[in-house]
Design an enzyme around this catalytic site. Structure first.
Site, short mmCIF file in Angstrom:
data_model
loop_
_atom_site.label_atom_id
_atom_site.label_comp_id
_atom_site.label_asym_id
_atom_site.label_seq_id
_atom_site.Cartn_x
_atom_site.Cartn_y
_atom_site.Cartn_z
CD GLU A 89 48.84 55.95 60.55
OE1 GLU A 89 48.77 57.07 61.06
OE2 GLU A 89 48.91 54.91 61.19
N GLY A 117 43.60 64.84 62.63
CA GLY A 117 43.97 65.76 63.69
C GLY A 117 45.44 66.12 63.58
CB ALA A 118 48.28 65.66 64.83
CG MET A 119 50.93 61.58 59.99
SD MET A 119 50.13 60.01 60.44
CE MET A 119 51.55 58.92 60.43
CD GLU A 120 51.48 58.34 64.11
OE1 GLU A 120 50.62 59.24 63.94
OE2 GLU A 120 51.21 57.13 64.08
CG ASN A 121 54.53 62.55 59.26
OD1 ASN A 121 54.04 61.57 58.74
ND2 ASN A 121 53.90 63.72 59.33
CG HIS A 161 47.94 60.84 70.17
ND1 HIS A 161 46.92 60.02 70.56
CD2 HIS A 161 48.33 60.39 68.95
CE1 HIS A 161 46.71 59.10 69.63
NE2 HIS A 161 47.55 59.32 68.64
CD GLU A 162 49.84 62.88 66.49
OE1 GLU A 162 50.45 62.01 65.84
OE2 GLU A 162 48.60 62.83 66.69
CD GLU A 171 46.86 56.04 66.11
OE1 GLU A 171 46.88 56.86 67.06
OE2 GLU A 171 47.55 56.20 65.09
ZN ZN Z 1 47.98 58.43 66.82
#
Ligand code: ZN
Length: 849
Positions: free
Chosen positions: A135, A269-273, A305-306, A328
């Protein structure tokens, strides 16, 4: 579609429906070979196919339908447009075809696309992980694709890897075959149709925990070996979140498994794959017994969140990147919503209010932007990941939810997800769904909030038996801005006979409400639910302040303090008035309110020197010490997590802002004890690290380096690492800055260490000079998306010469991927410098005696 956007959009004459991808990553050589079969629909006769590719070598391929094969005659890359054009040997007719391509690329060190992350194993040998982060527009760095969010397709991934390595992808593993050459071919199940930016694969020497069950979905954590004992909290949170979201959305989790991976080098921070969420280690791995409540909240909030995205974002996706804010903002809102259910004792909306305070400051700038904002290029898309998207966006959703009522709001969300599952949407689709469910003017109200920059100051005055509500845009400089909003507001009146609550919409012309009783205490933004500041007439304000401790909720008191602070920064009230207000909070026992108070006091401390600073420190000690005395240093059996957190906040304030020798001595003991594995409450240990750094010398600095490199948890590592920028000796700061250019500090952390160092009260200008002098070298070392962090601390540097030099520097240094944020940081520095110019004398006069 705007014309300028067309440059970045692919032609739609050929579109994909399913990708079958095979990757053979060579971790030692830092490269990979790939091949793909993409089922496509040809919509009109074509002789060429255009798709995205960036820094890939596309060897060639063919287009196949049944027994007909058309060779790709020529591959023409366009590096600037991040595309390749495939010239076909003959015309392909409309219909279903399969595109076959082979390609190769590098496993890069840029923390985007298909990249390398390294860590030392137990013997100190370097081990390599190959992982992806796509992303917004970096899937094209790993495979040729139609890299736009509305061109959804299914993805079937096969990884050919060395035996013994862990291999993960979005779907569960379905087949594994030894190739006889020391490698295995691992095939993963096809994903649901989704956008390219959600594709993910990870290969490397990783440990995977046993699966825990969330209503039939196996949930695991993967991390570097030796850290798996830190996965329990994230696993519990993930299971809770999946179940809670499944109920909230009334749709089951849309994948067959969930893996969460801690990656040692990770820019975000993190990624929602989908099904394979990637994280910074510090936001996934934690020991609940050694973490502060705030550190655990970071993990819980990030996980939630993810996972909120698995539905909102992954199942239903924005059509184009201008809609990323909703993705987001919604995940931010939902993560707090979920964690608030999981841990009501944390009162997470009070923590969210601290983030809101930051968004208020940004959104009061002339250089602020509307929440939904035009996005044309990939750089524009990168610029959208900011506080206005996450926090202001999340806050206006919270405002809508509170105003409509949680159940009605949730029903609207369910309708939206049901209607648009597996598809793409525009923002108004959400408002329309909630409007259809509730009958309220949701689209009109929300359009005003997302398409207008800034936010209102609500004024409340008493006229006879009525309360008169007015509004104007809150701006430091130009008070005559005509913007108004339909403002959803919850008004609470407390009086001898009880409490009266109104849910109202304050329109442009204002609003009148009957006063509930002559003695009513009026709370203009009950529960801090709306994205507004509130200013009262003298009578209402005096009454409110006098009884704040008794009648207001903590989040409402936080709002009272923060609005006073905002007014001082904006030049609408004096800094001394802020001091007068907070001096009345001696009985306060809420960490959120204290953070607002201490935040303002920290600024005042920057503006003072000599005798006034001594007077100020006396005042800080008088204010803070009674609160710490009530709690004591030692944890009590009845302490809540918020009590623990408050204890840490007060120790830090008394030790640093109050310069209290006794607290400093105790902090040194607590830090040493904690470092040696002794029994110290985590919040006390964390605060003690900062106090010792702020007052320590070379011996402490050396100890901190050792503690950073041998930390037992990611949280402890962060505490010691970021404390290295807190020391007051310029020579030690120079060592920190030099080290941040070497392997001693990971590129993912270097910009944030520099950012925190910039906030150092006395050495900020030294840090800024270093950053400016090493600008190109630093940029080369860190992820592009992190460059903006180098400018984020500028507002803390307010002496006129340093301001002038920083402002001049950026006249010929650009950050194209975050241009607007850069303008905001520069304006914020000017705002704080102007505040300093006003406040310095006021505060000196107040504390001079
Ligand atoms: Zn997000």
């Amino acid at each position: 579609m705007a014309t300028s956007e067309a440059r970045y959009r692919l032609p739609r004459n050929v579109t994909p429906t399913a990708y079958r991808l095979t990757f053979e990553p060579d971790l030692d050589a830092a490269r990979f070979d790939g091949s793909e079969e993409v089922d496509v629909t040809v919509h009109e006769p074509v002789t060429e196919i255009v798709l995205n590719a960036n820094e890939l070598t596309v060897h060639g391929g063919s287009l196949v339908a049944g027994d007909r094969t058309i060779e790709v005659e020529k591959v023409v890359p366009d590096a600037e447009a991040e595309r390749v054009t495939l010239s076909l040997g003959e015309t392909a007719d409309p219909g279903a075809w399969t595109l076959r391509l082979t390609f190769a690329g590098e496993l890069n060190d840029k923390l985007v696309g298909f990249y390398r992350s390294v860590y030392p194993d137990a013997d100190g040998a370097e081990r390599v992980i190959a992982t992806t982060h796509f992303e917004a527009t970096d899937a094209r760095r790993a495979f040729p694709c139609w890299d736009e969010p509305d061109l959804k397709a299914s993805f079937g991934i096969t990884l050919v890897v060395r035996e013994g390595l862990t291999a993960l992808a979005n779907g569960p593993e379905v087949e594994r075959e030894a190739l006889g050459d020391g490698r295995v071919r691992v095939r993963f199940a096809d994903s649901m149709v989704m956008s390219t930016y959600l594709v993910c694969m990870v290969v490397g020497p990783l440990t995977v925990t046993e699966a825990v069950d969330a209503r039939g979905v196996p949930v695991r954590v993967a991390c570097v070996p030796g850290k798996e004992h830190l996965a329990g909290f994230a696993l519990d949170t993930a299971v809770y979140s999946l179940n809670w979201f499944g109920d909230y959305y009334a749709i089951p989790y849309p994948d067959a498994k969930l893996d969460q991976v801690a990656i040692p080098d990770f820019a975000q921070g993190a990624m929602e794959n989908l099904g394979l969420v990637t994280y910074r280690e510090t936001l996934l791995l934690a020991d609940p017994d050694k973490s502060t409540p705030a550190e655990l909240l970071d993990v819980a909030e990030t996980v939630a969140h993810e996972l909120a995205h698995m539905w909102f974002g992954d199942l239903v996706t924005m059509r184009w990147w201008n809609g990323i804010w909703l993705n987001e903002a919604f995940a931010t809102f939902m993560s707090y919503r979920c964690v608030d259910e999981m841990r009501p004792d944390w009162r997470v909306w009070d923590s969210f209010a601290r983030n809101k305070a930051n968004a208020f400051e940004v959104d009061a700038l002339e250089s602020t932007r509307t929440i939904e904002y035009p996005v044309h290029s990939p750089d524009d898309a990168s610029g959208m990941f900011d506080t206005l998207t996450y926090t202001k966006g999340g806050a206006v959703l919270r405002m809508l939810e509170q105003w409509l009522g949680p159940d009605r709001f949730r029903d609207g969300i369910r309708r939206y997800l049901r209607t648009h599952a597996h598809a793409n949407t525009e923002t108004h689709d959400l408002w329309d769904a909630i409007e259809a469910e509730t009958g309220e003017p949701v689209r009109r109200v929300m359009d005003a909030w997302i398409f207008q920059a800034g936010y209102p100051a609500i004024t409340v005055a008493r006229e006879g038996d009525e309360l008169v509500f007015g509004q104007h845009r809150f701006l430091p400089s130009a008070p005559e801005d005509p913007t108004t909003w339909p403002v959803p507001l919850i008004v609470r009146q407390i009086h001898a006979g009880g409490e009266h609550v109104d849910r109202v919409l304050v329109e442009a012309e204002g609003l009148r409400l009957p006063i509930a009783a002559d003695d009513a205490v009026v709370v203009g933004n009950a529960g801090g639910a709306s994205f507004v500041r509130v200013f009262y007439d003298d009578e209402l304000r005096e009454r409110l302040v006098a009884r704040a401790g008794e009648l207001l909720t903590p989040i409402e008191r936080q709002g009272l303090v923060d609005d006073a602070w905002g007014a001082a920064v904006a030049g609408r009230a004096s800094a001394a008035a802020f001091i007068d207000l907070v001096r009345g909070f001696t009985d306060e026992d809420d960490p959120g309110v204290w953070k607002a108070i201490i935040g303002g006091l920290g600024w005042c401390d920057r503006f003072l020197s000599g005798a006034p600073r001594d007077g100020f420190r006396d005042a800080v000690r008088d204010l803070v010490r009674p609160a710490l005395d009530r709690l004591g240093w030692d944890p009590r059996p009845e302490d809540s997590d918020l009590d623990h957190e408050l204890r840490g906040d007060l120790i830090l304030a008394l030790g640093v802002l109050g310069d209290d020798p006794e607290t400093q001595a105790q902090a040194r003991e607590a830090e040493a004890l904690g470092r040696n594995g002794g029994d110290v409450a985590p919040a006390v240990a964390a605060a003690a690290v900062e106090v010792v750094a702020a007052t320590g010398g070379e011996a402490e600095y050396d100890t901190f380096w050792a503690s950073y490199t041998s930390a037992r948890t990611p949280q402890e590592e962060d505490r010691y690492l970021y404390a290295l920028g807190r020391f007051g000796d310029p020579a030690l700061m120079a060592r920190t800055l030099e080290a941040s250019m070497t392997d001693a500090i990971r590129p993912q952390n270097a910009p944030f260490l520099m950012l925190r160092a910039t906030t150092n009260r006395d050495l900020g200008p030294q840090v800024w000079t270093f950053i400016a002098d090493h600008w190109d070298a630093i940029r080369d070392r860190i992820a592009e998306s992190n460059v903006i962090a180098l400018a984020a601390g500028l507002r803390f540097i307010t002496d006129p010469d340093a301001v002038a030099s920083a402002q001049a520097f950026f006249e010929d240094h650009d950050i194209p991927q975050n241009r607007l944020m850069l303008r905001q940081f520069l304006e914020r520095q000017r705002v704080m410098a102007a505040f300093r110019a006003r406040a310095e004398d006021e505060l000196a006069a107040r504390f001079g005696g």
